[in-house]
Design an enzyme around this catalytic site. Structure first.
Site, PDB file in Angstrom:
ATOM      1  N   ASP A  22      -5.319 -24.946  34.266  1.00  0.00           N
ATOM      2  CA  ASP A  22      -5.097 -24.336  32.950  1.00  0.00           C
ATOM      3  C   ASP A  22      -5.574 -25.923  31.832  1.00  0.00           C
ATOM      4  OD1 ASP A  22      -3.070 -26.656  34.158  1.00  0.00           O
ATOM      5  OD2 ASP A  22      -1.174 -25.581  33.365  1.00  0.00           O
ATOM      6  N   GLY A 104      11.718 -29.465  42.757  1.00  0.00           N
ATOM      7  CA  GLY A 104      10.572 -29.898  44.035  1.00  0.00           C
ATOM      8  C   GLY A 104       9.929 -28.775  44.463  1.00  0.00           C
ATOM      9  N   SER A 108       9.051 -25.272  39.218  1.00  0.00           N
ATOM     10  CA  SER A 108       8.985 -25.421  37.466  1.00  0.00           C
ATOM     11  C   SER A 108       9.954 -25.986  37.073  1.00  0.00           C
ATOM     12  CB  SER A 108       8.668 -24.498  36.571  1.00  0.00           C
ATOM     13  OG  SER A 108       7.226 -24.843  36.621  1.00  0.00           O
ATOM     14  N   SER A 109      11.258 -26.609  37.342  1.00  0.00           N
ATOM     15  CA  SER A 109      12.208 -26.618  37.236  1.00  0.00           C
ATOM     16  C   SER A 109      12.073 -27.663  36.186  1.00  0.00           C
ATOM     17  CB  SER A 109      13.145 -27.331  38.586  1.00  0.00           C
ATOM     18  OG  SER A 109      12.234 -28.855  39.243  1.00  0.00           O
ATOM     19  N   ASP A 150       2.588 -23.763  32.746  1.00  0.00           N
ATOM     20  CA  ASP A 150       4.859 -24.690  32.839  1.00  0.00           C
ATOM     21  C   ASP A 150       5.190 -23.990  32.012  1.00  0.00           C
ATOM     22  OD1 ASP A 150       3.350 -24.517  35.629  1.00  0.00           O
ATOM     23  OD2 ASP A 150       4.254 -26.822  36.124  1.00  0.00           O
TER      24      ASP A 150
HETATM   25  C1  GLA Z   1       1.281 -28.018  37.608  1.00  0.00           C
HETATM   26  C2  GLA Z   1       1.374 -28.599  36.895  1.00  0.00           C
HETATM   27  C3  GLA Z   1       0.870 -27.566  36.302  1.00  0.00           C
HETATM   28  C4  GLA Z   1      -0.998 -26.787  36.275  1.00  0.00           C
HETATM   29  C5  GLA Z   1      -0.478 -26.169  37.899  1.00  0.00           C
HETATM   30  C6  GLA Z   1      -1.721 -25.674  38.998  1.00  0.00           C
HETATM   31  O1  GLA Z   1       2.467 -26.885  38.414  1.00  0.00           O
HETATM   32  O2  GLA Z   1       2.727 -28.723  35.884  1.00  0.00           O
HETATM   33  O3  GLA Z   1      -0.242 -27.401  34.304  1.00  0.00           O
HETATM   34  O4  GLA Z   1      -1.896 -27.844  36.372  1.00  0.00           O
HETATM   35  O5  GLA Z   1       0.188 -27.617  38.152  1.00  0.00           O
HETATM   36  O6  GLA Z   1      -1.368 -24.589  38.576  1.00  0.00           O
END
Ligand code: GLA
Length: 334
Positions: A22, A104, A108-109, A150
């Protein structure tokens, strides 16, 4: 100011394929999942005060806020970062946070807390603008140079669909998940992106781009001019991963789950060997999962260095972990 009780919630996310692409504007295929961060409370004129069920210490500050990176407790920096980025558009809020996304775990918390906070403080922008605001907030408040995946996933989720996101164009194409599959997440180990080598990977990808131009446009053949072997391998992961995301989306659409699963395994191997973000525990969990009858594929998911693996399996397969469903984006609840 009315003291009407308000409720906002944001899902977490799991990424099916397309990791560490990303931040070079590449392709990803995540989905928002049925684990949530919820903020309940009332608007206030200019004070933000939030308690969390996970920490006895609340976060409290006055708007406008200019130094979110100094706020305590640490989780409050995500809240303060969002308030700082909203500037004078932010309302105050007094409330409580509850969370069913494991913290953790690479689900994506943090993005869920940011996006739910933006809604609670009165953000009315588009999901793309909200995601950009929350991405900036994360960088400003805790210094993680994360990509947009995320925040954009939790701000734009679509029920029963994964999202094919072009992180350069910021376009989102929902891809329907087949009915006869299940997606299972297996927790491996806690990790924090703040203290991981995530930032180093971002720098290495930028170094590759200095030599061959944008990785999102590069072909495997053009990588030959990168002489540093580490930078070469990072770039090879990104370029091959973008192609795997494209192919995986096609295979989901055509129902070729066997090939889709194979791509997940290739993605995992590339993240392990070229990008070096997997761990021995994640590798052995993937090996165990893909040996189970009915499992199409498995891979580490998210930033890595711990966190979770994600498994794509036949609906009837017996697999350890939590089955997750694709859900709609963060929103205000009635
Ligand atoms: C974390 C980052 C994302 C992405 C992923 C790996 O979740 O927050 O932006 O880079 O790692 O794909």
């Amino acid at each position: 100011m009315s003291n009407k009780q308000l409720s906002f919630r944001s899902p977490g996310r799991v990424n099916l394929i397309g990791d560490h692409t990303d931040y070079t504007g590449g392709l990803v295929l995540p989905m928002a999942i049925d684990r949530y961060t919820t903020i309940n409370g009332t608007r206030t004129p200019s004070t933000v005060r939030l308690c969390s069920q996970n920490d006895p210490e609340p976060v409290e500050f006055e708007l406008p806020i200019s130094a979110p990176e100094k706020v305590t407790p640490n989780w409050g920096r995500y809240v303060a970062g969002v308030a700082a980025e909203m500037q004078n558009r932010a309302n105050g809020f007094d409330g409580e946070i509850s969370c069913t996304i494991p913290i953790g775990a690479g689900l994506s918390s943090s993005a869920a807390l940011e996006v739910a906070t933006a809604l609670a403080l009165g953000d009315t922008s588009t999901p793309v603008e909200r995601a950009k605001l929350c991405q900036r907030a994360e960088f400003r408040a805790v210094g993680v140079p994360c990509g947009i995946m995320d925040q954009l996933t939790v701000a734009s989720g679509v029920r029963d669909h994964a999202l094919l996101i072009d992180c350069h164009e910021l376009t989102i194409l929902p891809v329907q998940l087949p009915n006869d599959v299940k997606i299972v997440v297996q927790f491996i180990a806690e990790r924090k992106l703040v203290s991981s080598s995530y930032g180093e990977r971002v720098v290495q990808c930028a170094a590759a781009e200095k030599i061959i131009g944008p990785l999102r446009l590069a072909r495997l053949q053009s990588l030959a001019s990168i002489s540093d072997q580490t930078v070469f391998r990072r770039a090879r992961h990104v370029v091959s991963e973008n192609q795997r995301v494209r192919d995986f989306a096609t295979m989901l659409r055509t129902g070729d789950l066997k090939s889709a699963g194979q791509l997940m395994i290739e993605s995992h191997n590339s993240l392990d060997q070229d990008f070096q973000t997997s761990t021995p525990q994640m590798n052995s969990a993937v090996t165990t999962a893909i040996a189970q009858p009915g499992v199409f594929g498995a891979r580490m998911t998210g930033g890595g260095f711990g966190g979770c693996i994600v498994i794509l399996a036949d609906a009837t397969a017996k697999v350890d972990g939590w089955q997750v469903r694709a859900v709609n984006a963060a929103s205000q609840r009635d």
